[in-house]
Design an enzyme around this catalytic site. Structure first.
Site, mmCIF file in Angstrom:
data_model
loop_
_atom_site.group_PDB
_atom_site.id
_atom_site.type_symbol
_atom_site.label_atom_id
_atom_site.label_comp_id
_atom_site.label_asym_id
_atom_site.label_seq_id
_atom_site.Cartn_x
_atom_site.Cartn_y
_atom_site.Cartn_z
ATOM 1 N N LYS A 169 0.959 -1.218 0.054
ATOM 2 C CA LYS A 169 0.015 0.080 0.032
ATOM 3 C C LYS A 169 0.838 1.245 -0.092
ATOM 4 C CE LYS A 169 -3.139 2.708 2.732
ATOM 5 N NZ LYS A 169 -3.953 2.687 4.006
ATOM 6 N N GLY A 257 -10.838 7.409 7.556
ATOM 7 C CA GLY A 257 -11.974 8.308 7.869
ATOM 8 C C GLY A 257 -13.233 7.495 8.413
ATOM 9 N N ASN A 278 -9.836 1.190 10.495
ATOM 10 C CA ASN A 278 -9.074 0.591 11.735
ATOM 11 C C ASN A 278 -9.343 1.383 13.202
ATOM 12 O OD1 ASN A 278 -6.472 1.270 13.670
ATOM 13 N ND2 ASN A 278 -6.030 -0.744 12.869
#
Length: 374
Positions: A169, A257, A278
């Protein structure tokens, strides 16, 4: 004198890299080595002798970056990333980390991809995070901490050297206040790493032109932010993400978010391929309940449900051997979706009980045995 992880060290005698690691209680198979700005292959650790002026970085994975899930074993509904197939649409993001969080997300949320961050290894043989992650879970190292494309590429290569595979990522952030991604540097890093065979999943600010450039650079998906990292504010960039979903022929994974399961549902309703979260789970009062709420909410809404019955909420003779899931579970489910939720499980014609389930966000209750006893 050599420099190890930014600290000057004096060698009393010549040591190989392997000898240095073992003497300082590192486990060689759990770390990756960068020696004088070059990644050192693990098979050379024993033959490489450290010399005066050497600069060595020792890195390992930190948090923050299951078995077969029968409920999600539907061949017609798979997430494809770089030729790899996944049935779960929930990815555990980086940030807050605990072994309980990982366990809950694998067992309750059904996640098949877990994000990890690369950091300097701690001296002293601390527990290896990878020991606690099942082998069939795909590891997604991120390049958090990278401020430009060059640093992101370096972190990605070190991650692969640690044995986590080809997934990466890309996070390139030089804005320390709002942690907004640098799309230009992200595109540069994506192009370099895609050519090296990485499955590149770039985190970006939702912009159509940048997304098209990422596609051309070889990205496996596009990961626009919903709102600033860790903010739990939901999909503040909804209109821009919708443009990407409509125009980009790659999976769109909403990242950053997502604060509630209902916001994950909102992303899926828009047409997103998956969501990454998360903080919402890590900070929940009951991590396992929240993890399962994310999974169930995403599944139900993706399958086109118009309402959900959640339970059993209270202890019932119909399920004597199973403990009730309780009002907290009901509350999490109600926060997880944008469709009506009805409580089930020993619901009675009681104003007090009905008030309790309504306060949790339910639209009402499903009464069965309570009606038969009238």
């Amino acid at each position: 004198m050599i420099t190890v992880n930014g600290v000057k060290r004096t060698l009393e005698q010549p040591l190989s890299v392997t000898e240095y690691l073992e003497k300082n209680q590192y486990v060689p198979v759990q770390v990756a080595i960068e020696l004088n700005d070059q990644i050192l292959a693990r098979e050379l650790y024993g033959s490489t002798i450290l010399k005066e002026g050497d600069v060595m970085e020792i890195v390992s994975f930190m948090g923050g970056g299951s078995g077969k899930n029968e409920e999600m074993d539907r061949t017609e509904d798979k997430l494809i990333l770089g030729g790899h197939e996944f049935t779960s649409r929930f990815i555990l993001g980086s940030g807050k980390f605990s072994l309980d969080l990982v366990k809950a997300c694998i067992e309750k949320a059904g996640t098949q991809i877990i994000t990890l961050a690369l950091r300097r290894a701690n001296q002293g043989g601390l527990a290896n995070i990878l020991d606690y992650i099942p082998k069939n879970i795909t590891l997604l190292p991120n390049t958090s901490g990278a401020r430009n494309a060059e640093e992101a590429v370096r972190i990605a290569r070190l991650s692969r050297e640690l044995g986590c595979g080809d997934f990466v990522k890309i996070e390139v952030i030089h804005d320390s206040k709002y942690l907004l991604p640098d799309n230009y540097e992200t595109i540069k890093a994506t192009e370099i790493l895609a050519k090296e065979g990485f499955v590149v999943m770039p985190y970006m600010y939702p912009d159509l032109n940048a997304a098209r450039d990422l596609v051309n650079a070889g990205a496996a998906c596009v990961m626009p932010l919903g709102s600033p990292i860790g903010s739990n504010k939901g999909i503040c960039t909804k209109e821009f993400i919708q443009i990407l979903i409509d125009e980009i022929d790659l999976p769109i994974i909403v990242d950053a978010g997502i604060g509630r399961p209902s916001q994950a549902c909102e992303a899926m309703e828009m047409g997103a391929a998956a969501v990454m979260a998360n903080t919402a789970i890590a900070t929940a009062g009951d991590v396992q309940v929240m993890a399962e709420a994310f999974k169930k909410a995403i599944e139900a809404q993706k399958l086109g449900a118009t309402y959900i019955s959640a339970g059993h909420i209270f202890a019932t003779d119909c399920k004597k051997d199973l403990p009730p899931r309780g009002l907290e579970f009901l509350k999490e489910v109600c926060n997880s979706v944008t469709i009506p939720v009805y409580a089930i499980g020993e619901i009675k014609l009681s104003d007090v009980q009905m008030d309790e389930i309504i306060k949790c966000g339910a639209k009402g209750g499903c009464i069965m045995s309570g009606m038969m006893s009238l």
